[in-house]
Design an enzyme around this catalytic site. Sequence first.
Site, PDB file in Angstrom:
ATOM      1  N   LYS A  44       0.845  -1.204   0.000  1.00 19.80           N
ATOM      2  CA  LYS A  44       0.000   0.000   0.000  1.00 19.80           C
ATOM      3  C   LYS A  44       0.881   1.255   0.000  1.00 19.80           C
ATOM      4  CE  LYS A  44      -0.370  -0.261   5.042  1.00 19.80           C
ATOM      5  NZ  LYS A  44      -1.220  -0.722   6.155  1.00 19.80           N
ATOM      6  N   ARG A 139     -11.250  -0.668  14.931  1.00 20.95           N
ATOM      7  CA  ARG A 139     -11.119   0.190  13.755  1.00 20.95           C
ATOM      8  C   ARG A 139     -11.998  -0.429  12.683  1.00 20.95           C
ATOM      9  NH1 ARG A 139      -5.096   1.264  11.463  1.00 20.95           N
ATOM     10  NH2 ARG A 139      -5.602  -0.748  10.538  1.00 20.95           N
ATOM     11  N   TYR A 265      17.885  30.078   9.124  1.00 22.62           N
ATOM     12  CA  TYR A 265      16.720  30.764   9.685  1.00 22.62           C
ATOM     13  C   TYR A 265      16.722  30.708  11.212  1.00 22.62           C
ATOM     14  CZ  TYR A 265      14.534  30.796   5.050  1.00 22.62           C
ATOM     15  OH  TYR A 265      14.243  30.997   3.737  1.00 22.62           O
TER      16      TYR A 265
HETATM   17  C1  LIG Z   1      -0.528  -1.928   6.627  1.00 22.55           C
HETATM   18  C2  LIG Z   1      -1.142  -3.226   6.980  1.00 22.55           C
HETATM   19  C3  LIG Z   1      -0.349  -4.358   7.239  1.00 22.55           C
HETATM   20  C4  LIG Z   1       1.160  -4.302   7.270  1.00 22.55           C
HETATM   21  O1  LIG Z   1       1.599  -3.737   8.490  1.00 22.55           O
HETATM   22  P1  LIG Z   1       3.154  -3.581   8.829  1.00 22.55           P
HETATM   23  O2  LIG Z   1       3.164  -3.112  10.224  1.00 22.55           O
HETATM   24  O3  LIG Z   1       3.696  -2.569   7.884  1.00 22.55           O
HETATM   25  O4  LIG Z   1       3.763  -4.917   8.624  1.00 22.55           O
HETATM   26  C5  LIG Z   1      -0.992  -5.559   7.476  1.00 22.55           C
HETATM   27  N1  LIG Z   1      -2.357  -5.638   7.478  1.00 22.55           N
HETATM   28  C6  LIG Z   1      -3.133  -4.572   7.250  1.00 22.55           C
HETATM   29  C7  LIG Z   1      -4.607  -4.733   7.297  1.00 22.55           C
HETATM   30  C8  LIG Z   1      -2.565  -3.335   7.007  1.00 22.55           C
HETATM   31  O5  LIG Z   1      -3.352  -2.276   6.794  1.00 22.55           O
END
Ligand SMILES: *Cc1c(COP(=O)(O)O)cnc(C)c1O
Length: 371
Positions: A44, A139, A265
């Site tokens: 993702k 969630r 700055y």
């Molecule tokens: C992002 C995600 C993961 C991966 O999590 P990591 O901590 O990056 O390994 C696994 N399952 C779901 C549903 C996620 O949204």
Amino acid sequence: MARIPPSPSSSRPLQALVDLSALAHNLAQARARAGARPIWAVVKANAYRHGIENAVRAFGAADGLALLEADEAQRARDAGWRKPILLLEGVFEMRDFAVVDALDLTVVVHCEDQLAMLEHLPAGQQVKVYLKFDTGMNRLGFPATQAKAVRARVAALPQVQVLALMTHLANADQEQLPGPTVRGQRAALHALAPDWRGAWSISNSAALFLHPDGGPEAVRPGITLYGASPAVGTSAASLGLRAAMQLQARVLALRELAPGETVGYGSRWTAARRSRIGVVTCGYADGYPRTAPEGMPVWVGGCRAPLVGRVSMDMLTVDLTEVPDAIVGSPVELWGPNVSVDEVAQRVGTVGYELLSRLPARVREATAGAT
Ligand SMILES: *Cc1c(COP(=O)(O)O)cnc(C)c1O
């Protein structure tokens, strides 16, 4: 009238150098922990900003890719990914099922709206589903109390094939917190469908790497595949991982400062001695945190050198007094194999996930390494 020539791609020396061999190595580390369990490589957010196409090239040994958006799924297919793709949040609207069908995607179903959409699908359209339950994260996912009813409704739909029951872990990285434990959430998922004979899917990176006692399931590692740590206080290197991204800039200019002179700055930093300051081609508009404190390390000329003064939009400044080899044009690593993204993140109160995934489009991507 003179024509303006087509704009060349920027020659500004700043890039996210993605090491394909590190990506493949990290997947092999996940495989060593997963054993025979299937691996969904989580890609993702543009593969945590390493590029979907790079992920496709490096993660050929994974069993599937997991992501959120249809256009990222399309990119993965265009890049040649033929194995399964899982939409981690499922569909958002009825019309998304056209893409699901066209790209042969597997969808998470986590809520009543999505279930209702499944019930309205034309009878001919087959959909592969990961049914998600909430076991304490609060969630996404159906509550355990609805498990029976939800499963009965899905079972009544000939167009739906449930491949797995899944949940997401709240505290796999830090079990001393109050709240659900990995063991407790696993048990809760199994308890809500004791008769289930299909697959399960539970573990993220932290669970896969830090809780090796997991049972059979399709694991879902993300961050570890990119060589960053899933848990504060545990280094990626100690888990056998290699940084897959080097955020690489260059020294653009040098300044000699007399004691008492200041930099940048707000004149936040004052030279206590004769100092040699390097101006580096990376700023907060490039995703480098403006909140970086004095002394934040960068890697240049074979050493760690400290950040001095405030990070500006397009530049930052480092003290090179003790790095005689650094000259104008020297490469500077802001994070990567020598200064871990986790160390940078920790010093600004965040995690490697955030620094990697929010890197702006302004930073060009380049690749190195073979798979
Ligand atoms: C992002 C995600 C993961 C991966 O999590 P990591 O901590 O990056 O390994 C696994 N399952 C779901 C549903 C996620 O949204």
